[in-house]
Design a protein around this motif. Structure first.
Motif, PDB file in Angstrom:
ATOM      1  N   CYS A  20       0.804  -1.227   0.000  1.00 56.21           N
ATOM      2  CA  CYS A  20       0.000   0.000   0.000  1.00 56.21           C
ATOM      3  C   CYS A  20       0.840   1.282   0.000  1.00 56.21           C
ATOM      4  N   ASP A  21       0.571   2.092  -1.020  1.00 55.45           N
ATOM      5  CA  ASP A  21       1.182   3.426  -1.102  1.00 55.45           C
ATOM      6  C   ASP A  21       0.120   4.466  -1.448  1.00 55.45           C
ATOM      7  N   ILE A  22      -1.089   4.193  -0.996  1.00 53.79           N
ATOM      8  CA  ILE A  22      -2.221   5.069  -1.340  1.00 53.79           C
ATOM      9  C   ILE A  22      -2.042   6.466  -0.740  1.00 53.79           C
ATOM     10  N   ARG A  31      -2.559  -4.854   2.031  1.00 50.73           N
ATOM     11  CA  ARG A  31      -3.941  -4.708   2.530  1.00 50.73           C
ATOM     12  C   ARG A  31      -4.890  -5.667   1.821  1.00 50.73           C
ATOM     13  N   CYS A  39      -3.426   3.465   8.834  1.00 53.63           N
ATOM     14  CA  CYS A  39      -4.859   3.798   8.779  1.00 53.63           C
ATOM     15  C   CYS A  39      -5.727   2.752   9.467  1.00 53.63           C
ATOM     16  N   HIS A 122      -7.641   6.767   2.696  1.00 55.83           N
ATOM     17  CA  HIS A 122      -7.150   5.384   2.674  1.00 55.83           C
ATOM     18  C   HIS A 122      -8.128   4.445   1.980  1.00 55.83           C
TER      19      HIS A 122
END
Ligand code: SF4
Length: 295
Positions: A20-22, A31, A39, A122
């Motif tokens: 995850c690099d959102i 995730r 988050c 997120h």
């Protein structure tokens, strides 16, 4: 927006959940297999509540209310958070993309003027997927992205065309404060870049003949005690870097919530004088669209 375009956006965003690099934390956790980063949310979005809301800014509320959907979890870690149970403890119900689309359609059926996504950062992959499914079933409300301002430009670019109204907080522009109160020393640089990108995508707030927002940027700034929110810097940035016609809600409702009592300098409400100084500075800097329900 076209359902097929949204589906492609959702696919690209969901792919990024594998490492995850959102958001700017870039935790790198998977995730999609249920791992969680800062988050606190895994593969599915968690929704705390939804429905018409009348406490938002007038151009969003109109007669029928703004259709808020509160997402649980948060990538910022504000010690003064007013929604600690939702943001840090992730209280709420996990929903599938189909269920999320159903919520978006329910909001439209309730007659709300817009879909107001609260703390969406997120959950952008799941939101894009839900919007795509809803669009295929006729969803057509303006979409409001109601966030903390801690956004990656790369993720915002995926939202271009899917979001009509950006409503970020601009909390502070002093890294010492954002490090101390949000564990995010990079917040000022990140938020400045994010708000520039939002302004590029949607421009100043535009309203229809009834004063209801249809597109544009609306910035919120919570005035904090003792200058902890670097209010003058925030106003200078908006006036000089974004535009004096930026819709700015200068909020006066700071109360010490969450863990704020651990920080003596912010463990009190703001005074009337502090808020009036902020308002007067914004007016002196020529901000023309000041929402100042505080006075
Ligand atoms: S969205 Fe969550 S897991 Fe992903 S980078 Fe941000 S805080 Fe980390």
């Amino acid at each position: 927006m076209d359902a097929n375009v949204l589906e492609r956006k959702a696919r690209r965003l969901k792919e990024r959940l594998r490492a995850c690099d959102i958001c700017p934390r870039r935790c790198g956790v998977d995730r999609s297999s249920g791992e969680r980063g800062t988050c606190g949310i895994g593969a599915r979005a968690v929704v705390a509540s939804w429905g018409p809301h009348f406490g938002e800014e007038a151009p969003l509320v109109g007669r029928n209310g703004s259709g808020t959907v509160f997402f649980s979890g948060c990538s910022l870690c504000c010690v003064f958070c007013q929604n600690y149970g939702i943001s840090r403890l992730a209280e709420g119900e996990e929903v599938s993309a189909e269920e999320l689309a159903g919520i978006f359609l329910d909001v439209e059926r309730a007659g709300c003027h817009n879909l107001n996504l609260v703390t969406p950062t997120h959950a952008t992959p799941q939101i894009a997927e839900g919007l795509g499914l809803a669009a295929a079933r006729g969803f057509s409300l303006p979409v409001v992205y109601n966030c903390g301002g801690y956004e990656r430009v790369e993720t915002l670019r995926e939202l271009e065309g899917a979001v009509d109204i950006y409503m970020p907080d601009l909390k502070f522009l002093d890294p010492a404060f954002s490090a101390r109160y949000c564990d995010a020393p990079d917040y000022p640089d990140i938020a400045r870049a994010a708000i520039r990108e939002m302004a590029r995508q949607v421009g100043p707030l535009a309203v229809d003949g009834k004063g209801i927002a249809v597109r544009g940027l609306l910035v919120r700034h919570l005035v904090m005690p003792g200058g902890a929110s670097s209010t003058k810097e925030v106003i200078d940035f908006l006036a000089d870097g974004i535009g004096r016609d930026t819709y700015l809600n200068l909020m006066d409702q700071y109360r010490p919530c969450g863990e704020a009592d651990r920080f003596p300098e912010i463990s009190r409400p703001i005074s009337r004088k502090e808020w009036e100084e902020a308002r007067d500075y914004a007016l002196a800097r020529g901000m023309t669209r000041l929402d100042r329900r505080g006075g």
